[in-house]
Each structure stands twice: as C-alpha cells, then as structure tokens.
Enzyme design. Sequence first.
Site, mmCIF file in Angstrom:
data_model
loop_
_atom_site.group_PDB
_atom_site.id
_atom_site.type_symbol
_atom_site.label_atom_id
_atom_site.label_comp_id
_atom_site.label_asym_id
_atom_site.label_seq_id
_atom_site.Cartn_x
_atom_site.Cartn_y
_atom_site.Cartn_z
ATOM 1 N N GLY A 137 52.036 32.843 38.682
ATOM 2 C CA GLY A 137 52.806 34.080 39.269
ATOM 3 C C GLY A 137 53.545 34.632 38.142
ATOM 4 C CB CYS A 165 50.488 28.928 35.359
ATOM 5 S SG CYS A 165 51.171 30.151 34.093
ATOM 6 C CE1 TYR A 166 57.943 31.529 38.896
ATOM 7 C CE2 TYR A 166 57.033 30.766 41.094
ATOM 8 C CZ TYR A 166 57.976 31.205 40.184
ATOM 9 O OH TYR A 166 59.194 31.412 40.795
ATOM 10 C CG HIS A 223 45.788 30.314 34.265
ATOM 11 N ND1 HIS A 223 46.387 30.459 35.529
ATOM 12 C CD2 HIS A 223 46.998 30.794 33.477
ATOM 13 C CE1 HIS A 223 47.607 31.321 35.416
ATOM 14 N NE2 HIS A 223 47.701 31.319 34.383
ATOM 15 C CD GLU A 253 43.783 29.409 37.567
ATOM 16 O OE1 GLU A 253 43.805 28.200 37.170
ATOM 17 O OE2 GLU A 253 44.683 30.243 37.642
ATOM 18 C CG ASP A 271 30.314 41.383 53.223
ATOM 19 O OD1 ASP A 271 29.539 40.536 52.556
ATOM 20 O OD2 ASP A 271 31.360 42.125 52.930
ATOM 21 C CE LYS A 283 29.724 41.282 48.781
ATOM 22 N NZ LYS A 283 30.102 42.131 49.986
#
Length: 520
Positions: A61, A88-89, A175, A177, A233, A376
């Site tokens: 964040g 992180c945050y 991070h 991710e 979609d 997605k």
Amino acid sequence: MSTENNFFQEKVIVIDFGGQYNQLVARRVRECNVYCEIYSYRTDIEQIKAMNPKGIILTGGPNSCYEPGAPTYTKELFELGIPVLGLCYGAQLMMHVLGGKVEKAPVREYGKTEVFVDTTSPLFADVAPTTICWMSHFDYISQIAPGFSIVAHTADCPVAAAENREKKLFAIQFHPEVLHTQEGTKMLHNFVRGVCGCAGNWRMDSFVENSIREIREKVGNGKVLCALSGGVDSSVAAVMLAKAIGDQLTCVFVDHGLLRKNEGDEVEEVFGPNGPYELNFIRVNAQQRFYEKLAGVEEPEKKRKIIGEEFIRVFEEEAKKIGAVDFLVQGTIYPDVVESGLGGESAVIKSHHNVGGLPDCVDFKEIIEPLRNLFKDEVRKAGLELGIPEKLVFRQPFPGPGLGIRIIGEVTADKVRIVQDADAIYREEIAKAGYDRSVGQYFAALTNMRSVGVMGDERTYDYAVALRAVNTIDFMTAEAAEIPFAVLQTVTSRIINEVRGVNRVFYDLTSKPPGTIEFE
Ligand code: XMP
C-alpha cells in the site's frame, strides 16, 4: 451464483491496503490452485473469521504505517491461529502492530534486488539462497517484533523477510507477486500450499463442471435471457448456460455494425443454428440504425452515449418480443466486482459502458453471473474447458461501443469498412510474427486526418490509419509495445495497398497516462 459449494471452502483472503499489485496477489495465489478473494482493510474481523480462511495475505500500500490515520488492522488478526503473510506495507504493518519498528529507510530500494534467504524457512523451501526479488519501498523494518526472526536480507535492507514460525506469521518486504521476483510464485506456493496446508482444489475443469450443475439447479425449468456481445466474457457465460440448460436459454446478439471484420458472422457460427449448441439465438442486424443515429456526430462521449442508448433500445425491443424471463445473464467478472468497490480498496476509475452488461428495462426476476468469481485469465481457461474455439477465447479486449470509438470524428459505413480492413491486416500480421499472445492489446484506429500522397503517379488525398499496441498489467496504465520495425513496415505497406482510402499509417507511441489505450 452461490459461493457456498465446496470449491470456495478452501479459501485464502487477501486484505487490500491499496497497493498497485493487489489483484495480482490474488491471481498468483489462484495459479497455485487455491481460491482467493480480495477484501478491503476496512472489513470487520468478524466477517473475516466467518469466512474461515485457510490463510490471510496483507498486501502492499502507498502509506507509512506509523503515520496517524494510516490503514491498519486489529492485532487480533494475528492471534486467530490462521497463517498470515504480510507483503511490503503488509509486512511493515504486521511488525508495527506486533511491537516491531518501522521507519523511513536511509536508502530507498526500487527495482530488481539480490536477496539472501534462509532456506530453512518454510516460506523459502526450494528457493535458491541468493535470489532476485522486486523491491519498492521507502520505509523499512528497523526492528522486528518480539518472537520473530529474520529470514532474508539484502545489501540495503536488514529485514527483507521475517517469520514467527510457531505462530505461522510471515512478513516479506519485497513483492513475490510480481514476475520480476524470480522465485515469487514458489514463495506464494510455499505459503498457501505448505504453511496454510491448502490442498489446491481450485481448478477450472471442476469449476466449470460445478457451475453447470449449480446453474441447472438454480434455473430449474426457468427461462433465461443473455445479451451476447461476442466478447470473451459474455461468450463464456453463454456457453456455460447453454451447456447447463440448452434451449431454455435465449441469446440476443445485437450487431451494431461497429464490430471487427467478420466478427458478427463468427459469433453466429458459434451460437447460431449451425453451431454446436441448442439454444435460441437471435441476431439483430441493426447496423443501419446505428449509422443513422451516429450521422454527423463527432464528439466521442456523445458517440458512446448514442451507441449505448441505441443498444438498450434494440435489446429492449427484442426482450419485449420474448416476454417475461426468469433470469438475465451478466458477464460480470471478478475485477469488475473489485473495481466497483465491492471487493478491494481500489478507487473506481472507470465506469465503462459495456454492451454486454445490462438494462433494467427487461422483465426478469433474478440475475445470473456465472463468472463473478473469475479473473480474465481464468475466464479464458474456463472457455477452453467448455470447448469454445481459441479464436474466440483469446479475443482482444474490445470496447462495448466498438469501432464507433476507434474512428475519430463522424462514423460512416465507409470509415467502418476502412478501419475493419486495416485492423484485420494488422491482427493477421501480428499473429504471423508471433506477437498475438505477448502484446497486451493492439488494434487499428482511423484518424480523421486526410493528407496528400502519391500512388502510381496519381495524387491521393486520403485518410491516415493509426496503429496502437500496448502492454499493460491492469489496463489502468500501459506502455506502447515494441513491435519490430519490419512487422510495422509490412503492416503499413499491406494497409496502403489493400485498403482503399488510406495513404498513410502511423504507429502510436503514447503511454497511458497521459494517453488512453483506446484512440477516440
Ligand atoms: P482506456 O481507453 O480507458 O481503455 O485506456 C482501457 C481498457 O478498457 C477498454 N475499454 C472498454 N471496455 N467498454 C468496455 O468493455 C467500454 O466502453 C470501453 N472503453 C474502453 C479498452 O479497450 C482497454 O482495454
């Protein structure tokens, strides 16, 4: 759709502190076959407890956790006996709340950084002792909380990771991710599968099977209506419904004449009477109607409005012919849920008109959103599981108002023809060169500029086509993609030779911001 089936029982919760990679965290966890949902840090602890998560991840964040008013979470979260991973945050906050210290760092770390990890930590099992991670922080953990030990550091960051193994609490400054963290996925896998003990039952094949069963139960003998746009979609949602309930489903496909080349026919091939599904398919050829409404209109927002309103009108007319239905299908996907503020912390940035999404003018009892929990890439996987052709499943994102907003100035049938033909050539050449899956989004647009050229000794006064290709993680920001010059040259000469009315081709290098992805 209910989220109460056994799939969703093994769940990891991502608590969102407003960082830019938050949806990415959830996606990476799902890549480990573990279902995961995002909630704002404002979510009450009782609600978190009631979900009975197998693990909790606190995201990054933009704030400093020691500043008054900064996003925080109650200490109780760390006392539930549920494994927690702070990123992180989230890592700093965990230390701050549990009695450690966080301060402004003497050296701000940003970018790929070498990190030295203790491979005896369950978080770093099978990770190389020295590995590359993605750092982005101006604060740092200067003192770990009692009960913790340091399990990773970098040259500038004494606490790149800390753990309280017994309580299953882990804090990572970098991070995992982000793909720049070379072994990040392994670390997240270690957390959700190893530390949290998730079995990994989140798989698209069983999700699809399960959803079909659930839809059948829910719909019973009811009648269902779906607005088909031809996009990924709504197509995946429609096929799922078709497989579940067959001809109890009616799909209405409005061809507004602003689709890509041959797209209307491609949709009809899949969903129409000669396709593999037994559903009721209604194609409304409303091209002329839309062109008439758009005649003389130049302002992009006005065009969007006209197309949106006319779409609803056409759909409404069809719906009236069908009469009352029990359910209306919507192709809502998980990022829509998060971005509309129902899930995470992200600000509502865009409120796009979506031709797939829908009017309140139809007489129905309930909405069915079979893709509401999917990202997605998961929708695409579900599409493949359902046997939808790859051409449709890997279709580029396409705005609801279609080519109407890829033509600068007035929309005419002839301009639509130009942009359709140019775009088809561009897409064909990009695919031939092998960039169709690696580039985020690419398309041709028609500028409103005409200029003098010369062709076969003749003076021309024709339009310029703009080519756009961008790479983006979240569609909120984007960079122009580096398409090789040779590919662009081939596209340019083909467009000029094959598309009547064009004598120049430009490549748009603008990033977002300050530009947008679309060219309107
Ligand atoms: P912009 O142009 O806002 O586009 O940078 C970001 C992404 O959104 C898509 N886009 C739309 N999608 N309805 C949609 O479903 C719309 O009205 C719409 N307008 C833009 C755009 O193609 C890009 O992927």
